[in-house]
Design a protein around this motif. Sequence first.
Motif, PDB file in Angstrom:
ATOM      1  N   ALA A  89       0.824  -1.210   0.000  1.00 17.83           N
ATOM      2  CA  ALA A  89       0.000   0.000   0.000  1.00 17.83           C
ATOM      3  C   ALA A  89       0.857   1.259   0.000  1.00 17.83           C
ATOM      4  O   ALA A  89       0.545   2.244  -0.684  1.00 17.83           O
ATOM      5  N   THR A 121      -6.104   2.875   0.680  1.00 13.98           N
ATOM      6  CA  THR A 121      -5.916   1.605  -0.034  1.00 13.98           C
ATOM      7  C   THR A 121      -6.106   0.419   0.906  1.00 13.98           C
ATOM      8  O   THR A 121      -6.811  -0.543   0.580  1.00 13.98           O
ATOM      9  N   TYR A 181      -3.620  -4.810  -6.143  1.00 16.14           N
ATOM     10  CA  TYR A 181      -3.323  -3.494  -5.568  1.00 16.14           C
ATOM     11  C   TYR A 181      -2.913  -2.505  -6.661  1.00 16.14           C
ATOM     12  O   TYR A 181      -3.351  -1.358  -6.682  1.00 16.14           O
TER      13      TYR A 181
END
Length: 297
Positions: free
Chosen positions: A41, A55, A112
């Motif tokens: 993140a 995130t 991600y």
Amino acid sequence: MKTTLRYIIIVVLCGFCLFTAQAQTRNRQYEEYIHKYKDIAVEEMKRYRIPASITLAQGLLESGAGKSALSRKSNNHFGIKCGGDWTGRTVRYDDDARNECFRAYKHPRDSYEDHSKFLKGRSRYAFLFKLKITDYKGWAHGLKKAGYATDPRYAYRLIDIIELYDLHKFDTRDGIKWMKEFPNPHQPYLANDLLYIVVRSGDTFKSLSKEFDISQRKLRKYNDLYKGYVLKPGDIIYLDKKHRRADKEHVVHVVRSGDSMYSIAQKYGIRLKNLYKMNKMKPEDAAPKVGDILRLR
């Protein structure tokens, strides 16, 4: 004296009970998830300017701390649906409707990164990138306003998670340190689903390497550049390895004045050798002429 002592004991016990109650509200699975994905993140925050707290909170909420079927079987931690521009692997799950199409990934890290690109590449989220990296509340409310989720309490759920687990510390500890070192960071852009920046006066491979935590060797390799090349203002520099072909929206390119095979490759995020190969050309061949049509896919 006894009354005073009794009062002190009551205060201490109440404080202990309050501390215990607060501690119990934390979910161990959430804490394990944070420990596992916090570094990713933070990396995404540095590259895409999205708060790491946001995130992580979205990942926790959307994936049930990595325990949802979608995240376990498909590594999709953010509930991102296929959309018209997705060409990767897909899976079907019931969500707002039955048998909806969702994106599937090889690794959670891919999820991600795709989440960052999803936010960065859509105009409806553009206003969020004008907020400070530490404004997680602004980001949370902005995501709801932009239509990321249908849950009316989506923003407050993100904020509650961030504050309960102190996720904002990742924005300040790493984000502020990074921002102080790079007070005027480059604006990242997307082309062919790849991150790139535009070179400014004074930029060097060394300075870009330090800002984006990518080796100088990789930066040169990603951009088909030789070791002694000196960056010029206006150069496009990709921070990811370029693709073998352009995205499906760009099938051909009509050569214009000033174009070169290299500038065309950079414009569309294509590896230079693949651009030559697609057009049955070699580096020693004459440059394409104005009006020539080059294949990009």
